[in-house]
Design an enzyme around this catalytic site. Structure first.
Site, PDB file in Angstrom:
ATOM      1  N   ASN A   3       0.857  -1.200   0.000  1.00 52.26           N
ATOM      2  CA  ASN A   3       0.000   0.000   0.000  1.00 52.26           C
ATOM      3  C   ASN A   3       0.883   1.236   0.000  1.00 52.26           C
ATOM      4  O   ASN A   3       2.104   1.144   0.017  1.00 52.26           O
ATOM      5  CB  ASN A   3      -0.977  -0.028   1.181  1.00 52.26           C
ATOM      6  CG  ASN A   3      -0.255  -0.062   2.498  1.00 52.26           C
ATOM      7  OD1 ASN A   3       0.432   0.880   2.848  1.00 52.26           O
ATOM      8  ND2 ASN A   3      -0.397  -1.167   3.229  1.00 52.26           N
ATOM      9  N   LYS A  56       8.338 -18.611  -8.848  1.00 49.82           N
ATOM     10  CA  LYS A  56       7.612 -17.537  -9.539  1.00 49.82           C
ATOM     11  C   LYS A  56       6.454 -18.121 -10.368  1.00 49.82           C
ATOM     12  O   LYS A  56       6.640 -19.126 -11.055  1.00 49.82           O
ATOM     13  CB  LYS A  56       8.605 -16.804 -10.451  1.00 49.82           C
ATOM     14  CG  LYS A  56       8.023 -15.580 -11.089  1.00 49.82           C
ATOM     15  CD  LYS A  56       9.052 -14.918 -12.003  1.00 49.82           C
ATOM     16  CE  LYS A  56       8.362 -13.840 -12.818  1.00 49.82           C
ATOM     17  NZ  LYS A  56       9.091 -13.505 -14.018  1.00 49.82           N
ATOM     18  N   PRO A  79      -3.668 -11.371  10.755  1.00 46.47           N
ATOM     19  CA  PRO A  79      -3.997 -11.083  12.154  1.00 46.47           C
ATOM     20  C   PRO A  79      -4.156  -9.580  12.348  1.00 46.47           C
ATOM     21  O   PRO A  79      -3.466  -8.791  11.687  1.00 46.47           O
ATOM     22  CB  PRO A  79      -2.785 -11.610  12.930  1.00 46.47           C
ATOM     23  CG  PRO A  79      -1.688 -11.718  11.937  1.00 46.47           C
ATOM     24  CD  PRO A  79      -2.327 -11.929  10.594  1.00 46.47           C
TER      25      PRO A  79
HETATM   26  N1  CTP Z   1      -4.406  -2.590  12.073  1.00 49.16           N
HETATM   27  C1  CTP Z   1      -3.670  -3.610  12.631  1.00 49.16           C
HETATM   28  N2  CTP Z   1      -3.638  -4.832  12.080  1.00 49.16           N
HETATM   29  C2  CTP Z   1      -4.357  -5.098  10.962  1.00 49.16           C
HETATM   30  C3  CTP Z   1      -5.138  -4.078  10.363  1.00 49.16           C
HETATM   31  C4  CTP Z   1      -5.129  -2.823  10.935  1.00 49.16           C
HETATM   32  O1  CTP Z   1      -3.004  -3.352  13.641  1.00 49.16           O
HETATM   33  N3  CTP Z   1      -4.323  -6.309  10.435  1.00 49.16           N
HETATM   34  C5  CTP Z   1      -4.472  -1.285  12.725  1.00 49.16           C
HETATM   35  C6  CTP Z   1      -3.843  -0.135  11.962  1.00 49.16           C
HETATM   36  O2  CTP Z   1      -2.477   0.003  12.276  1.00 49.16           O
HETATM   37  C7  CTP Z   1      -4.670   1.038  12.487  1.00 49.16           C
HETATM   38  C8  CTP Z   1      -6.032   0.417  12.729  1.00 49.16           C
HETATM   39  O3  CTP Z   1      -5.817  -0.966  12.868  1.00 49.16           O
HETATM   40  O4  CTP Z   1      -4.187   1.488  13.722  1.00 49.16           O
HETATM   41  C9  CTP Z   1      -7.048   0.657  11.674  1.00 49.16           C
HETATM   42  O5  CTP Z   1      -6.541   0.377  10.413  1.00 49.16           O
HETATM   43  P1  CTP Z   1      -7.415   0.660   9.134  1.00 49.16           P
HETATM   44  O6  CTP Z   1      -6.662   0.209   7.939  1.00 49.16           O
HETATM   45  O7  CTP Z   1      -7.947   2.056   9.176  1.00 49.16           O
HETATM   46  O8  CTP Z   1      -8.669  -0.267   9.436  1.00 49.16           O
HETATM   47  P2  CTP Z   1      -8.995  -1.730   9.090  1.00 49.16           P
HETATM   48  O9  CTP Z   1      -8.999  -2.549  10.318  1.00 49.16           O
HETATM   49  O10 CTP Z   1      -8.077  -2.187   8.031  1.00 49.16           O
HETATM   50  O11 CTP Z   1     -10.473  -1.590   8.590  1.00 49.16           O
HETATM   51  P3  CTP Z   1     -10.994  -1.029   7.158  1.00 49.16           P
HETATM   52  O12 CTP Z   1      -9.989  -1.457   6.157  1.00 49.16           O
HETATM   53  O13 CTP Z   1     -12.308  -1.674   7.043  1.00 49.16           O
HETATM   54  O14 CTP Z   1     -11.121   0.466   7.294  1.00 49.16           O
END
Ligand code: CTP
Length: 406
Positions: A209, A287, A305
């Protein structure tokens, strides 16, 4: 450790003044700003030009300079500092300090200050051992003046004994100890996640990302600057390791999860990383080949997780304060508020990551801090300022809780 600290360095006239150039460099490397005052005698040993070039600031020396007083009076010089350091401190300047003499800019600043002062003496062994010097030192110590050294060794004058200025790195260590002891988060341990995660499809391809890691790295730097023992678990970014922070480099969400869990126990967790929610179910060792005329491969994804959720529900291992980030493109406050509840964290920092905001990869961020009792809208500011403000809020939170427990 010295991120954002302002040092007023008073250089008096001893041969060890040349070491101050290195001292300035070492302090600045650690994030401190250094403003320098030179006595007349010091200018015989180092030039204001070198000092100014290394400190990247103008150098002060003349008590009666109308320009200096108009721009930066001797009172303001000490007001603007967090700590005064006299290095090298000659027997002469220490005698003036003990007697309360202010006959130049350096000694006047030392008289006018209400800040702490650290002195790094430098002189010939006999001058150091002289009863007058020893009495002055006793007086200065009784007034709370701190000392770094001197040490024993060969002297520029050819003699051997006590009186040598300690090396710049030892002065830096004394300065770090001074700030660490008085730092608001001294004795606390923090885990911070930052950057993207990479999820391998095969040995050469991955899903990632746009996270730059700027916000997470700045938070780790700010917490360390406030004295917290800080562990930064980061995905691949081009950000430099923040000074004074223990950095663990990982690639995948599962590696980030393992690194965070093994960093526990901690008092503070800040999850600023953009963790991939899913990863390819199969990550083959070879690959994936593009077969002629074959349909593109279908990649089945499975869930990663959730680090924030796991930290928030870690039972007796749960950090006392868990802070998450909510990266949203729509319904910012609403989504972030329900995310805080869903994840079980204490606070959530909501930020709009729609492409037009330039948040991902940019230098600025516009956030809301949602604490459960309040939703604060912070103005647009640099990510480093968001980090400093968040670290201050965290320190304040622990302060209040300590007071409440007493
Ligand atoms: N986060 C995490 N572990 C994951 C996914 C997210 O620790 N597997 C944490 C991110 O570091 C952030 C928070 O959760 O502090 C929210 O992340 P975000 O990407 O906004 O949310 P998601 O849980 O991914 O939900 P969505 O994609 O539906 O917005």
């Amino acid at each position: 450790m010295l991120h954002g600290k302002r040092i007023l360095l008073i250089i008096s006239g001893g041969i060890a003044a040349y070491k101050c150039l290195d001292l300035i460099r070492r302090l600045r490397e650690r994030g401190a700003s250094v403003r320098c005052v030179l006595t007349d005698a010091a200018t015989q040993f180092v030039t204001p030009l070198s000092v100014s070039a290394l400190s990247e600031d103008r150098v002060y020396g003349d008590l009666f300079s109308l320009t200096d007083e108009a721009e930066m009076g001797h009172i303001q010089l000490s007001r603007d500092a967090d700590l005064l350091v006299v290095a090298p401190a000659t027997t002469n300047i220490m005698a003036k300090m003990a007697q309360g003499i202010g006959d130049d800019l350096a000694t006047t600043v030392l008289l006018a200050t209400d800040k702490d002062v650290l002195v790094a003496p430098s002189m010939n062994v006999r001058m150091w051992e002289h009863a007058a010097t020893q009495e002055n030192i006793t007086t200065l110590k009784s007034r709370g003046i701190r000392f770094a050294g001197p040490t024993e060794g060969n002297m520029a004058c050819g003699e051997f004994g006590e009186g040598r200025m300690v090396e710049p790195l030892e002065i830096v260590a004394e300065i770090e100890t001074y700030f660490a002891a008085s730092a608001p988060l001294a004795g606390r341990r923090a885990v911070v996640t930052s950057g993207p995660t990479l999820e391998a499809i095969d040995p050469v391809r991955y899903i990632a990302n746009r996270s730059s890691g700027k916000q997470g790295h700045a938070i780790a730097a700010a917490l360390a600057g406030m004295g917290a023992e800080t562990i930064l678990v980061t995905g691949p970014t081009s950000e430099a390791a923040p000074p004074g922070v223990e950095v663990h480099h990982i690639e995948s969400a599962r590696e980030m999860y393992d690194a965070c869990m093994s960093a526990l126990p901690a008092d503070i967790a800040v999850c600023a990383a953009a963790v991939a929610d899913w990863r390819p179910a199969e990550q083959g060792d070879s690959k994936i080949k593009k077969e002629h005329d074959a349909a593109p491969p279908r990649i089945e994804m499975i869930e990663n997780p959730d680090i924030l959720r796991t930290l928030s529900a870690a039972g007796n291992q749960r950090p006392a304060l868990v802070v998450g980030f909510a990266a949203e493109t729509d319904n910012l406050i609403e989504n972030a508020t329900s995310k805080r509840k869903r994840k079980g964290c204490d606070w959530i920092v909501a930020n709009d990551v729609s492409p037009e905001t330039g948040t991902f990869g940019g230098e600025t961020n516009t956030v809301h801090l949602i604490t459960g009792t309040d939703t604060e809208a912070w103005p647009a500011m640099r990510k480093t300022d968001v980090a400093d403000r968040l670290a201050e809020r965290i320190a304040h939170h622990f302060d209040q809780n300590t007071e409440a427990a007493e």
